[in-house]
Motif scaffolding. Structure first.
Motif, mmCIF file in Angstrom:
data_model
loop_
_atom_site.group_PDB
_atom_site.id
_atom_site.type_symbol
_atom_site.label_atom_id
_atom_site.label_comp_id
_atom_site.label_asym_id
_atom_site.label_seq_id
_atom_site.Cartn_x
_atom_site.Cartn_y
_atom_site.Cartn_z
ATOM 1 N N LYS A 67 37.168 -92.929 54.998
ATOM 2 C CA LYS A 67 36.932 -92.287 53.705
ATOM 3 C C LYS A 67 38.087 -91.357 53.350
ATOM 4 C CE LYS A 67 31.928 -92.435 53.967
ATOM 5 N NZ LYS A 67 30.690 -91.656 53.951
ATOM 6 N N LYS A 68 38.248 -91.151 52.062
ATOM 7 C CA LYS A 68 39.232 -90.197 51.564
ATOM 8 C C LYS A 68 38.583 -88.808 51.523
ATOM 9 C CE LYS A 68 41.391 -93.825 48.900
ATOM 10 N NZ LYS A 68 40.570 -94.938 49.334
ATOM 11 N N PHE A 69 39.415 -87.759 51.565
ATOM 12 C CA PHE A 69 38.881 -86.399 51.613
ATOM 13 C C PHE A 69 37.908 -86.130 50.472
ATOM 14 C CE2 PHE A 69 38.805 -81.888 50.715
ATOM 15 C CZ PHE A 69 38.446 -81.395 51.948
ATOM 16 N N LYS A 70 38.242 -86.603 49.271
ATOM 17 C CA LYS A 70 37.374 -86.328 48.120
ATOM 18 C C LYS A 70 35.977 -86.930 48.304
ATOM 19 C CE LYS A 70 39.257 -90.200 45.522
ATOM 20 N NZ LYS A 70 40.135 -90.603 44.446
ATOM 21 N N GLU A 71 35.853 -87.933 49.172
ATOM 22 C CA GLU A 71 34.557 -88.562 49.422
ATOM 23 C C GLU A 71 33.694 -87.765 50.397
ATOM 24 O OE1 GLU A 71 34.870 -93.173 49.423
ATOM 25 O OE2 GLU A 71 36.770 -92.409 50.244
ATOM 26 N N ILE A 72 34.306 -86.906 51.197
ATOM 27 C CA ILE A 72 33.529 -86.135 52.188
ATOM 28 C C ILE A 72 33.515 -84.644 51.874
ATOM 29 C CG2 ILE A 72 33.939 -87.841 54.000
ATOM 30 C CD1 ILE A 72 35.658 -84.511 54.302
ATOM 31 N N ALA A 73 34.265 -84.231 50.863
ATOM 32 C CA ALA A 73 34.443 -82.808 50.571
ATOM 33 C C ALA A 73 33.117 -82.058 50.418
ATOM 34 C CB ALA A 73 35.301 -82.620 49.326
ATOM 35 N N ASP A 74 32.182 -82.613 49.661
ATOM 36 C CA ASP A 74 30.903 -81.914 49.451
ATOM 37 C C ASP A 74 30.126 -81.746 50.752
ATOM 38 O OD1 ASP A 74 31.409 -81.621 46.750
ATOM 39 O OD2 ASP A 74 30.220 -83.373 46.171
ATOM 40 N N ASP A 75 30.082 -82.799 51.585
ATOM 41 C CA ASP A 75 29.383 -82.702 52.879
ATOM 42 C C ASP A 75 30.056 -81.688 53.795
ATOM 43 O OD1 ASP A 75 27.458 -84.580 52.201
ATOM 44 O OD2 ASP A 75 28.546 -86.242 53.123
ATOM 45 N N PHE A 76 31.390 -81.690 53.806
ATOM 46 C CA PHE A 76 32.118 -80.744 54.637
ATOM 47 C C PHE A 76 31.863 -79.308 54.187
ATOM 48 C CE2 PHE A 76 36.090 -78.319 55.400
ATOM 49 C CZ PHE A 76 35.941 -78.183 56.773
ATOM 50 N N LEU A 77 31.920 -79.076 52.873
ATOM 51 C CA LEU A 77 31.670 -77.724 52.356
ATOM 52 C C LEU A 77 30.246 -77.263 52.666
ATOM 53 C CD1 LEU A 77 33.561 -77.909 48.952
ATOM 54 C CD2 LEU A 77 34.239 -76.659 51.020
ATOM 55 N N LEU A 78 29.305 -78.168 52.643
ATOM 56 C CA LEU A 78 27.928 -77.841 53.006
ATOM 57 C C LEU A 78 27.835 -77.457 54.487
ATOM 58 C CD1 LEU A 78 25.032 -77.678 51.953
ATOM 59 C CD2 LEU A 78 24.771 -80.081 52.557
ATOM 60 N N TYR A 79 28.563 -78.181 55.347
ATOM 61 C CA TYR A 79 28.565 -77.891 56.788
ATOM 62 C C TYR A 79 29.093 -76.485 57.072
ATOM 63 C CZ TYR A 79 29.665 -78.099 61.741
ATOM 64 O OH TYR A 79 29.758 -77.821 63.087
ATOM 65 N N ILE A 80 30.126 -76.056 56.375
ATOM 66 C CA ILE A 80 30.730 -74.747 56.672
ATOM 67 C C ILE A 80 30.164 -73.603 55.821
ATOM 68 C CG2 ILE A 80 32.882 -75.777 57.493
ATOM 69 C CD1 ILE A 80 34.168 -74.959 54.809
ATOM 70 N N LYS A 81 29.336 -73.927 54.855
ATOM 71 C CA LYS A 81 28.826 -72.912 53.925
ATOM 72 C C LYS A 81 28.156 -71.748 54.655
ATOM 73 C CE LYS A 81 25.939 -72.300 49.878
ATOM 74 N NZ LYS A 81 25.061 -72.938 48.896
ATOM 75 N N GLY A 82 28.579 -70.547 54.314
ATOM 76 C CA GLY A 82 27.965 -69.337 54.840
ATOM 77 C C GLY A 82 28.332 -69.007 56.275
ATOM 78 N N LYS A 83 29.271 -69.734 56.854
ATOM 79 C CA LYS A 83 29.654 -69.499 58.251
ATOM 80 C C LYS A 83 31.059 -68.928 58.318
ATOM 81 C CE LYS A 83 26.740 -73.327 59.514
ATOM 82 N NZ LYS A 83 26.703 -74.763 59.441
ATOM 83 N N LYS A 84 31.288 -68.102 59.303
ATOM 84 C CA LYS A 84 32.644 -67.619 59.547
ATOM 85 C C LYS A 84 33.417 -68.757 60.206
ATOM 86 C CE LYS A 84 31.632 -62.781 59.854
ATOM 87 N NZ LYS A 84 31.974 -61.527 60.461
ATOM 88 N N LEU A 85 34.660 -68.926 59.773
ATOM 89 C CA LEU A 85 35.467 -70.045 60.265
ATOM 90 C C LEU A 85 36.516 -69.571 61.253
ATOM 91 C CD1 LEU A 85 36.094 -71.975 56.936
ATOM 92 C CD2 LEU A 85 34.242 -72.276 58.589
ATOM 93 N N ILE A 86 36.647 -70.339 62.323
ATOM 94 C CA ILE A 86 37.710 -70.175 63.309
ATOM 95 C C ILE A 86 38.435 -71.517 63.310
ATOM 96 C CG2 ILE A 86 38.270 -69.725 65.728
ATOM 97 C CD1 ILE A 86 35.398 -68.388 65.848
ATOM 98 N N ILE A 87 39.698 -71.530 62.882
ATOM 99 C CA ILE A 87 40.370 -72.806 62.633
ATOM 100 C C ILE A 87 41.631 -72.915 63.476
ATOM 101 C CG2 ILE A 87 41.405 -74.277 60.868
ATOM 102 C CD1 ILE A 87 39.747 -72.692 58.791
ATOM 103 N N HIS A 88 41.817 -74.126 64.034
ATOM 104 C CA HIS A 88 43.009 -74.444 64.821
ATOM 105 C C HIS A 88 43.573 -75.763 64.339
ATOM 106 C CE1 HIS A 88 45.646 -75.138 68.195
ATOM 107 N NE2 HIS A 88 45.096 -76.328 68.344
ATOM 108 N N ASN A 89 44.876 -75.859 64.229
ATOM 109 C CA ASN A 89 45.526 -77.141 63.949
ATOM 110 C C ASN A 89 46.498 -77.422 65.061
ATOM 111 O OD1 ASN A 89 46.764 -79.415 63.003
ATOM 112 N ND2 ASN A 89 47.910 -78.400 61.423
#
Length: 89
Positions: A67-89
């Motif tokens: 899938k392309k990012f635009k196809e999963i963006a809403d689900d991803f935003l729902l997963y992280i909603k209201g949570k503090k993020l710790i991000i590593h690349n």
């Protein structure tokens, strides 16, 4: 406290070269303890991965039907909603 630890893989980091995210993976922590709520998706970057293949091993062929990012963006935003993020690349 709800947190999400995220890791990403990309085609590169140079904005001028239109690099893209090709994988997002995350685990949720509640009060610093892992829950069973995780998230993982491979993404079609709509471009070649180029030399970054040597780092992550994700090929153009493997990613071509994802899938392309635009196809999963809403689900991803729902997963992280209201949570503090710790991000590593």
């Amino acid at each position: 406290m709800r947190q999400v630890v995220l890791d990403t893989e990309t085609t590169g980091l140079d904005i001028a070269n239109d690099h893209r995210i090709i994988e997002i993976a995350g685990v949720e922590l509640v009060n610093r303890k892992l829950t069973k709520n995780s998230y993982q998706v491979y993404l079609n970057p709509e471009r070649t991965v180029g030399p970054s293949f040597k780092i992550h091993g994700l090929s153009d062929d493997f990613l071509s039907d994802k899938k392309k990012f635009k196809e999963i963006a809403d689900d991803f935003l729902l997963y992280i909603k209201g949570k503090k993020l710790i991000i590593h690349n």
